[in-house]
Design a protein around this motif. Structure first.
Motif, mmCIF file in Angstrom:
data_model
loop_
_atom_site.group_PDB
_atom_site.id
_atom_site.type_symbol
_atom_site.label_atom_id
_atom_site.label_comp_id
_atom_site.label_asym_id
_atom_site.label_seq_id
_atom_site.Cartn_x
_atom_site.Cartn_y
_atom_site.Cartn_z
ATOM 1 N N CYS A 22 0.861 -1.181 0.000
ATOM 2 C CA CYS A 22 0.000 0.000 0.000
ATOM 3 C C CYS A 22 0.894 1.226 0.000
ATOM 4 O O CYS A 22 1.642 1.448 0.959
ATOM 5 C CB CYS A 22 -0.919 0.000 1.218
ATOM 6 N N CYS A 25 0.247 3.455 3.074
ATOM 7 C CA CYS A 25 0.705 2.881 4.351
ATOM 8 C C CYS A 25 2.225 2.917 4.467
ATOM 9 O O CYS A 25 2.762 3.165 5.546
ATOM 10 C CB CYS A 25 0.225 1.435 4.497
ATOM 11 N N ALA A 30 2.463 2.284 8.341
ATOM 12 C CA ALA A 30 1.338 1.483 8.815
ATOM 13 C C ALA A 30 1.350 0.111 8.135
ATOM 14 O O ALA A 30 2.097 -0.124 7.185
ATOM 15 C CB ALA A 30 0.030 2.207 8.521
ATOM 16 N N TRP A 32 -1.113 -3.318 6.570
ATOM 17 C CA TRP A 32 -2.371 -3.547 5.858
ATOM 18 C C TRP A 32 -2.689 -5.025 5.844
ATOM 19 O O TRP A 32 -1.832 -5.854 6.179
ATOM 20 C CB TRP A 32 -2.280 -3.003 4.436
ATOM 21 N N CYS A 46 -4.662 -0.180 0.414
ATOM 22 C CA CYS A 46 -5.153 -1.265 1.283
ATOM 23 C C CYS A 46 -6.681 -1.323 1.344
ATOM 24 O O CYS A 46 -7.380 -0.335 1.120
ATOM 25 C CB CYS A 46 -4.547 -1.135 2.662
ATOM 26 N N SER A 50 -8.247 -3.384 6.401
ATOM 27 C CA SER A 50 -7.012 -2.797 6.912
ATOM 28 C C SER A 50 -7.352 -1.579 7.764
ATOM 29 O O SER A 50 -8.378 -0.940 7.550
ATOM 30 C CB SER A 50 -6.113 -2.373 5.749
ATOM 31 N N ASN A 52 -6.348 1.473 7.852
ATOM 32 C CA ASN A 52 -6.432 2.796 7.211
ATOM 33 C C ASN A 52 -7.352 2.862 5.991
ATOM 34 O O ASN A 52 -7.657 3.961 5.517
ATOM 35 C CB ASN A 52 -5.030 3.272 6.840
ATOM 36 N N HIS A 54 -7.212 2.672 2.830
ATOM 37 C CA HIS A 54 -6.804 3.674 1.847
ATOM 38 C C HIS A 54 -7.502 3.524 0.496
ATOM 39 O O HIS A 54 -7.744 4.516 -0.186
ATOM 40 C CB HIS A 54 -5.278 3.626 1.658
#
Ligand SMILES: [Zn+2]
Ligand SMILES: [Zn+2]
Ligand SMILES: [Zn+2]
Length: 88
Positions: A22, A25, A30, A32, A46, A50, A52, A54
């Motif tokens: 990602c 991320c 971060a 995922w 992601c 996940s 976040n 995204h």
């Protein structure tokens, strides 16, 4: 196989991930769960499992409706606008 919506119908060739990560991320350090590749611009982000999310944030913010699974062995497209799946 007929597509479930006009956005999926418009996809003529599936974009695959440049890297299996990602991009958003990686920038913030971060992690995922699964990856999705945007079929409008080709960015890989992601999934909604996940932390976040995204891919769906990107789809709403940029109005890029369709993403493909970037997981090996998974061959499907998803439209965020119509909540529609299409296997290919
Ligand atoms: Zn659609
Ligand atoms: Zn992410
Ligand atoms: Zn995009």
């Amino acid at each position: 196989m007929p597509a479930a919506c006009s956005h999926l119908d418009a996809v003529t060739g599936v974009k695959h991930p440049r890297k299996r990560e990602c991009e958003a991320c990686v920038k913030i350090g971060a992690s995922w769960v699964h990856l999705r590749t945007c079929q409008t611009c080709g960015v890989t982000l992601c999934c909604d499992s996940s932390p976040n999310r995204h891919a769906s944030k990107h789809a709403r913010a940029e109005r890029h409706p369709v993403a493909a699974s970037a997981e090996s062995g998974e061959r499907w497209l998803y439209c965020f606008v119509d909540d529609a799946f299409l296997e290919y």
